[in-house]
Scaffold this active site. Structure first.
Site, PDB file in Angstrom:
ATOM      1  CG  ASN A  85      -2.135   0.857   1.046  1.00 51.25           C
ATOM      2  OD1 ASN A  85      -2.392   1.582   0.186  1.00 51.25           O
ATOM      3  ND2 ASN A  85      -3.203   0.387   1.884  1.00 51.25           N
ATOM      4  CB  SER A 119       3.421  -0.665   2.724  1.00 52.41           C
ATOM      5  OG  SER A 119       3.964  -0.688   1.444  1.00 52.41           O
ATOM      6  CB  THR A 165      11.404   4.225   0.395  1.00 50.76           C
ATOM      7  OG1 THR A 165      10.169   4.532  -0.378  1.00 50.76           O
ATOM      8  CG2 THR A 165      12.486   4.826   0.054  1.00 50.76           C
ATOM      9  CD  GLU A 190       8.996   2.331  -4.589  1.00 49.07           C
ATOM     10  OE1 GLU A 190       9.829   2.890  -5.092  1.00 49.07           O
ATOM     11  OE2 GLU A 190       8.068   2.626  -3.427  1.00 49.07           O
TER      12      GLU A 190
HETATM   13  N1  DCP Z   1       0.283   6.289  -7.027  1.00 52.07           N
HETATM   14  C1  DCP Z   1      -0.833   6.400  -8.030  1.00 52.07           C
HETATM   15  N2  DCP Z   1      -0.657   5.402  -9.049  1.00 52.07           N
HETATM   16  C2  DCP Z   1      -0.128   4.561  -9.146  1.00 52.07           C
HETATM   17  C3  DCP Z   1       1.314   4.229  -8.341  1.00 52.07           C
HETATM   18  C4  DCP Z   1       1.537   5.313  -7.387  1.00 52.07           C
HETATM   19  O1  DCP Z   1      -1.502   7.190  -7.840  1.00 52.07           O
HETATM   20  N3  DCP Z   1      -0.249   3.711 -10.103  1.00 52.07           N
HETATM   21  C5  DCP Z   1       0.551   7.318  -5.832  1.00 52.07           C
HETATM   22  C6  DCP Z   1       0.314   6.768  -4.540  1.00 52.07           C
HETATM   23  C7  DCP Z   1       1.194   7.754  -3.829  1.00 52.07           C
HETATM   24  C8  DCP Z   1       2.524   8.126  -4.781  1.00 52.07           C
HETATM   25  O2  DCP Z   1       1.992   7.727  -6.158  1.00 52.07           O
HETATM   26  O3  DCP Z   1       0.546   8.773  -3.422  1.00 52.07           O
HETATM   27  C9  DCP Z   1       3.640   7.296  -4.539  1.00 52.07           C
HETATM   28  O4  DCP Z   1       3.353   6.009  -4.144  1.00 52.07           O
HETATM   29  P1  DCP Z   1       4.011   4.693  -3.345  1.00 52.07           P
HETATM   30  O5  DCP Z   1       3.258   4.699  -1.838  1.00 52.07           O
HETATM   31  O6  DCP Z   1       4.026   3.779  -4.174  1.00 52.07           O
HETATM   32  O7  DCP Z   1       5.323   5.328  -3.179  1.00 52.07           O
HETATM   33  P2  DCP Z   1       6.068   5.566  -1.752  1.00 52.07           P
HETATM   34  O8  DCP Z   1       7.572   6.083  -1.904  1.00 52.07           O
HETATM   35  O9  DCP Z   1       5.083   6.540  -0.857  1.00 52.07           O
HETATM   36  O10 DCP Z   1       6.212   3.976  -1.155  1.00 52.07           O
HETATM   37  P3  DCP Z   1       6.516   3.691   0.533  1.00 52.07           P
HETATM   38  O11 DCP Z   1       6.000   4.743   1.424  1.00 52.07           O
HETATM   39  O12 DCP Z   1       5.913   2.330   0.672  1.00 52.07           O
HETATM   40  O13 DCP Z   1       7.992   3.705   0.502  1.00 52.07           O
END
Ligand code: DCP
Length: 224
Positions: free
Chosen positions: A23, A26, A29, A98
Site C-alpha cells: 500500500n 507501507s 522505500t 518498486e
Molecule cells: N500512485 C498512484 N498511482 C500509481 C502508483 C502510485 O496514484 N499507479 C501514487 C500513490 C502515492 C504515490 O503515487 O501517492 C507514491 O506511491 P507509493 O506509495 O508507491 O510510494 P512511496 O514512496 O510512498 O512508498 P513507500 O512509502 O511504501 O516507500
C-alpha cells in the site's frame, strides 16, 4: 572488456526480477534501501519524481486534486514510466523494482474506476494500452514481495511523512487500495504474474530490517 561481457551475459541469460508491492506508505522505500546494500541486486525505485514533475507539470498533485479529470493523465504516464523500469537494462543478476505495470493497472487504475473517479472511456483506453503492452512486450517477473500492512498503519506513516500531494488522502482511500491488493495477491482474484512472498509489515523499523534479513535467501532464490 570483462565487465561488458559479464553485463551482456547476465542480461541475456540469468536475470531474476523481483517486484515489491504494498500500500501507499507501507515501507517499500526502506525495504529497497536494505536490498540496495545487498550484493547482486540492482534496485530501481518507483519514478515518483517524474510523476511530480514532467516538464514542469505535476500530474500526481493534479490527480489528487481532481481524480476524474486527471486520473487518466497520471496513469498513462505511470504506465509509461513503469514500462521503462521493466525494460531498463541492468548488469546484476537480480533486479528489484518498486511496484510494477501490473499493480498500476490492477490496483490504482481499478480503484479510480470502481470508486467512480474515472470515466469508463478513460478506463477502457488504459485497458487497451495495458492489454497491448502485456501481449506484445515481455514483462518478466519471477517473484512478488508483498509488504502486508493494515491501512491504519499506512495512514499513520503517511501523516508522519507529510508529502504535500498526499495530504488529501483519507483512510478510506488506503482501505480500498489495501482491499484490492488483498484480493489480488492473497485471494488471487486476478491471475498472478509470479509467486508471492508475503512479509508482514506493520512492525517498527528494527523488526522490519530483521525480517528482510530472514527473507533474504528466499528472495535471492527467486526464479532459480
Ligand atoms: N500512485 C498512484 N498511482 C500509481 C502508483 C502510485 O496514484 N499507479 C501514487 C500513490 C502515492 C504515490 O503515487 O501517492 C507514491 O506511491 P507509493 O506509495 O508507491 O510510494 P512511496 O514512496 O510512498 O512508498 P513507500 O512509502 O511504501 O516507500
Amino acid at each position: 572488456h570483462d565487465a561488458l561481457q559479464h553485463c551482456l551475459f547476465s542480461s541475456l541469460f540469468s536475470q531474476n526480477f523481483i517486484s515489491l508491492k504494498g500500500n501507499i506508505a507501507s515501507g517499500k522505500t526502506t525495504c529497497l534501501e536494505y536490498f540496495r546494500k545487498t550484493n547482486n541486486i540492482e534496485v530501481l525505485t518507483e519514478p515518483i519524481s517524474k510523476w511530480r514533475n514532467v516538464r514542469g507539470h505535476n500530474p500526481l498533485a493534479l490527480m489528487y486534486q481532481n481524480p476524474e479529470r486527471w486520473g487518466l493523465t497520471l496513469q498513462t504516464y505511470v504506465q509509461l514510466t513503469m514500462l521503462e523500469q521493466h525494460q531498463a537494462p541492468i548488469c546484476a543478476p537480480f533486479k528489484m523494482i518498486e511496484r510494477s505495470l501490473f499493480s498500476a493497472k490492477y490496483i490504482f487504475v481499478e480503484n479510480l474506476y470502481r470508486s467512480g473517479n474515472m470515466p469508463e472511456v478513460d478506463y477502457v483506453v488504459l485497458t487497451e494500452w495495458f492489454d497491448w503492452i502485456t501481449t506484445n512486450i515481455h514483462i518478466p517477473i519471477d517473484l512478488i514481495v508483498y509488504l502486508q500492512t493494515s491501512p491504519e498503519t499506512c495512514y499513520e506513516r503517511l501523516r508522519l511523512r507529510c508529502r504535500e500531494e498526499e495530504k488529501v488522502i483519507p483512510l478510506e482511500y488506503l482501505e480500498s487500495i489495501h482491499q484490492l491488493y488483498e484480493d489480488w495477491l492473497i485471494n488471487r482474484s486476478i491471475p498472478l504474474p509470479a509467486p508471492v512472498l508475503v512479509i508482514p509489515a506493520d512492525h517498527d523499523l528494527q523488526k522490519m530490517l530483521l525480517q528482510y534479513e530472514e527473507h533474504r535467501d528466499r528472495i535471492l532464490a527467486a526464479g532459480c
